[in-house]
Design an enzyme around this catalytic site. Sequence first.
Site, mmCIF file in Angstrom:
data_model
loop_
_atom_site.group_PDB
_atom_site.id
_atom_site.type_symbol
_atom_site.label_atom_id
_atom_site.label_comp_id
_atom_site.label_asym_id
_atom_site.label_seq_id
_atom_site.Cartn_x
_atom_site.Cartn_y
_atom_site.Cartn_z
ATOM 1 N N SER A 94 0.834 -1.202 0.000
ATOM 2 C CA SER A 94 0.000 0.000 0.000
ATOM 3 C C SER A 94 0.872 1.256 0.000
ATOM 4 C CB SER A 94 -0.962 -0.046 1.190
ATOM 5 O OG SER A 94 -2.035 0.835 1.000
ATOM 6 N N ASP A 204 -5.721 -4.123 -2.015
ATOM 7 C CA ASP A 204 -4.710 -3.704 -1.039
ATOM 8 C C ASP A 204 -4.062 -4.901 -0.339
ATOM 9 O OD1 ASP A 204 -3.508 -2.691 1.462
ATOM 10 O OD2 ASP A 204 -4.518 -0.816 0.977
#
Length: 319
Positions: A94, A204
């Site tokens: 991320s 993610d």
Amino acid sequence: MKLPNGFACSVVALAAALIAGCGSLHETKAAEAASVRTLEEVRGDTLRKAKAPSSRPVVGLALGGGGLRGYAHVGVLQALDEAGIDIEVVAGTSVGAVIGALYSSGKSPAEIRNLAENLDVASLTDWHISSASFMRGDALTRWVSSMTRPIESMPRRFGAVAAAIDSGEPLLLDGGDAGMAVRASAAVPGAMQPVDSPHGPLVDGGISSLVPVRFARALGADVVIGVDIYCNSPRASGMSFLTTLTKVAQTQTCLVSHAETAEADVVIAPSISVKDMKSITQRDDAILAGYTMARAAIPTILDLLDGRGTGKSESTALQ
């Protein structure tokens, strides 16, 4: 600097999904990401490649997710750079993938900080409200691509960690366009459109590998420095609907990530709270927190590199 929201912001996405109702996923093609591999595939590839004899161990960074707390990564890089610690491998999840891509492309900590201070926040926000997400992610992809180089040509070995939404398996994107790799790694479920891949839609990486220690080691690191900007940070206060969801998301994420994070040779885990992306004070405090915690860990890192270290360091005790 507008950094992509970390897994904590999945609570916002969840609320939006509840309001919008169920809908099909609108996936973004990952044709530019030439390599999407499992942990076993990365390990196997590294083992097949003969490693030249070296008098020093290869140092790797595992930069974790955590949204705006990612400013702390800049401080960590600054401290390591000042100590003369040569980082050869970077795996990021991320926001860790955002910072990791910039650093692996050859940008210095000072240059990355300058970008953080001068980037127009609105330029990375491409709102596209649908039943699947708030944002497309095109703006993030373009910006990262413009600031980096193709992953294969980076001076440091780099990979961005995403997760297959159907299985939860962590996957490494370590070839092709860095912007697309980062986009997949930062695609918070419900907030940004998933990225299509041969393994199915990617989201993610924080849902399965918040601090990607195992991928950093699989990429060839002998000593892995894990940077956890999320699990030692304060929980949200209050008991409102969204606050409760935020607390649950953070608790679940950290329970899942604990075992992998503990496999790092050194763990740098500052306590950070950044609530306002426009706050210069909060940004600078986060950078300083990362810098301070990394500086405290330098003696342990140097001991490990000199072959004198005998154990792991949990730098969260130094606050």
